[in-house]
Design a protein around this motif. Structure first.
Motif, mmCIF file in Angstrom:
data_model
loop_
_atom_site.group_PDB
_atom_site.id
_atom_site.type_symbol
_atom_site.label_atom_id
_atom_site.label_comp_id
_atom_site.label_asym_id
_atom_site.label_seq_id
_atom_site.Cartn_x
_atom_site.Cartn_y
_atom_site.Cartn_z
ATOM 1 N N GLN A 124 8.537 6.076 -8.995
ATOM 2 C CA GLN A 124 7.675 5.515 -7.949
ATOM 3 C C GLN A 124 6.510 6.443 -7.629
ATOM 4 O O GLN A 124 5.497 6.020 -7.075
ATOM 5 C CB GLN A 124 8.478 5.246 -6.676
ATOM 6 N N GLU A 127 3.056 5.352 -8.489
ATOM 7 C CA GLU A 127 2.389 4.366 -7.650
ATOM 8 C C GLU A 127 1.430 5.015 -6.659
ATOM 9 O O GLU A 127 0.600 4.335 -6.038
ATOM 10 C CB GLU A 127 3.418 3.528 -6.887
ATOM 11 N N HIS A 128 1.560 6.325 -6.481
ATOM 12 C CA HIS A 128 0.708 7.052 -5.532
ATOM 13 C C HIS A 128 -0.107 8.145 -6.229
ATOM 14 O O HIS A 128 -0.642 9.027 -5.566
ATOM 15 C CB HIS A 128 1.571 7.688 -4.438
ATOM 16 N N ASN A 193 -1.322 0.042 -1.746
ATOM 17 C CA ASN A 193 0.041 0.349 -1.322
ATOM 18 C C ASN A 193 0.346 -0.172 0.075
ATOM 19 O O ASN A 193 1.477 -0.561 0.377
ATOM 20 C CB ASN A 193 0.283 1.856 -1.391
ATOM 21 N N ARG A 194 -0.681 -0.214 0.909
ATOM 22 C CA ARG A 194 -0.491 -0.746 2.270
ATOM 23 C C ARG A 194 -0.134 -2.228 2.219
ATOM 24 O O ARG A 194 0.719 -2.706 2.971
ATOM 25 C CB ARG A 194 -1.763 -0.512 3.072
ATOM 26 N N LYS A 196 1.477 -3.680 -0.022
ATOM 27 C CA LYS A 196 2.860 -3.789 -0.497
ATOM 28 C C LYS A 196 3.851 -3.259 0.535
ATOM 29 O O LYS A 196 5.056 -3.262 0.292
ATOM 30 C CB LYS A 196 3.035 -3.012 -1.807
ATOM 31 N N GLN A 198 3.951 -0.126 1.407
ATOM 32 C CA GLN A 198 4.341 1.208 0.942
ATOM 33 C C GLN A 198 3.150 2.159 0.998
ATOM 34 O O GLN A 198 2.825 2.834 0.019
ATOM 35 C CB GLN A 198 4.873 1.138 -0.489
ATOM 36 N N GLU A 199 2.484 2.192 2.170
ATOM 37 C CA GLU A 199 1.294 3.044 2.297
ATOM 38 C C GLU A 199 1.614 4.488 1.953
ATOM 39 O O GLU A 199 0.825 5.176 1.301
ATOM 40 C CB GLU A 199 0.730 2.958 3.709
ATOM 41 N N TYR A 200 2.777 4.945 2.409
ATOM 42 C CA TYR A 200 3.177 6.329 2.169
ATOM 43 C C TYR A 200 4.269 6.410 1.111
ATOM 44 O O TYR A 200 5.117 5.530 1.009
ATOM 45 C CB TYR A 200 3.741 6.965 3.440
ATOM 46 N N PHE A 201 4.247 7.487 0.360
ATOM 47 C CA PHE A 201 5.411 7.876 -0.437
ATOM 48 C C PHE A 201 6.363 8.537 0.548
ATOM 49 O O PHE A 201 6.022 9.549 1.157
ATOM 50 C CB PHE A 201 4.984 8.866 -1.522
ATOM 51 N N GLU A 202 7.521 7.936 0.742
ATOM 52 C CA GLU A 202 8.429 8.402 1.793
ATOM 53 C C GLU A 202 9.685 9.019 1.198
ATOM 54 O O GLU A 202 10.034 8.768 0.047
ATOM 55 C CB GLU A 202 8.800 7.231 2.712
#
Length: 263
Positions: A124, A127-128, A193-194, A196, A198-202
């Motif tokens: 993942q 993705e960022h 990503n926002r 989706k 998933q703005e942040y990689f968490e």
């Protein structure tokens, strides 16, 4: 007063590719991060800096070179340093910027570096991710040709959905046009990503790391009652990222619980 949005960024890459130089350019500062030539890594621990530029607060974490030379007197635990960076970005980071030098021939070491990153971040992470090419004039036609000639880099580029930025060939400053391209790529990545959700990689351990940082902030404000909470948090992030938190043993326990960073 307008709210300034954060842009949380982590720089990754091999020793000597110019991560620190790029980080300084994004912050609009000249010598915030140590940038040196030679075989010794200028960044021995994770380093942190923040600055406001174009209405955004860029929060940049610079990591040790993934292939940093280890010796008896100055050992670098890169996995620990990168994981520490990730935990200190809570609520998460927007972009992983993987720096690649156009001067370097692609070797098995590069392939192993990417594999190491994938073990730490999981798939993942791509993705960022944005690819940052250093030590190269701003020529995207040439870059396209260079990528096509290297199967390993072509595969990496595809995983990153061809998000790529050239950071120029000036070892003093990052050209304005390069910074503009980076800012545009970063904003497009955040919007994607926002949408989706998933703005942040968490990370699953952010909550625990955040509680540690919050305690550090409270202690800092007791010693410095005149500072704002925002300033205090920036200072404790910087200390924690460098391993200087008074609660570093607690943070290390959190880091060591994580065999890999992705959920």
């Amino acid at each position: 007063m307008a709210i300034v949005e954060d842009r949380n960024i982590i720089f990754l890459g091999k020793l000597g590719v110019g991560k620190s130089h790029c980080g300084n350019g994004i912050l609009g500062l000249i010598n915030h991060f140590t940038s040196v030539k030679g075989w010794n890594s200028g960044t021995r621990e994770c380093e942190y800096g923040s600055a406001t530029r174009n209405g955004r607060r860029y929060r940049v974490f610079d990591t040790p070179g993934i292939n940093s030379i280890k010796d008896a007197n100055n050992t670098v635990d890169v996995k620990e340093a990168i994981t520490r960076c990730l935990l200190c970005t809570a609520p998460g980071f927007h972009a992983l910027v993987l720096a690649l030098s156009s001067d370097d021939r692609i070797t098995n070491e590069d392939v192993e570096m990417v594999k190491s990153l994938e073990k730490i971040l999981g798939k993942q992470g791509y993705e960022h991710m944005i690819l940052a090419v250093t030590k190269m004039d701003e020529d995207y036609v040439l870059l396209e040709k260079l990528i096509a000639q290297q199967d390993q880099i072509k595969s990496l580029d595809e995983k990153c959905q061809s998000r790529r930025v050239i950071f120029g060939n000036n070892n003093q400053i990052i050209p304005v046009t390069c910074l503009k391209r980076f800012d545009d790529e970063l904003e497009k990545l955040i919007v994607k990503n926002r949408l989706k959700g998933q703005e942040y990689f968490e990370h699953e351990l952010y909550a625990k790391a955040s509680r540690i940082l919050e305690k550090d902030k409270e202690d800092y404000m007791k010693k410095h009652p005149d500072v704002t909470t925002d300033f205090a948090m920036e200072e404790v992030r910087k200390e924690a990222a460098s391993g200087l938190s008074p609660r570093n043993p607690e943070l290390l326990k959190v880091i060591n619980r994580s065999c890999c960073v992705i959920l």
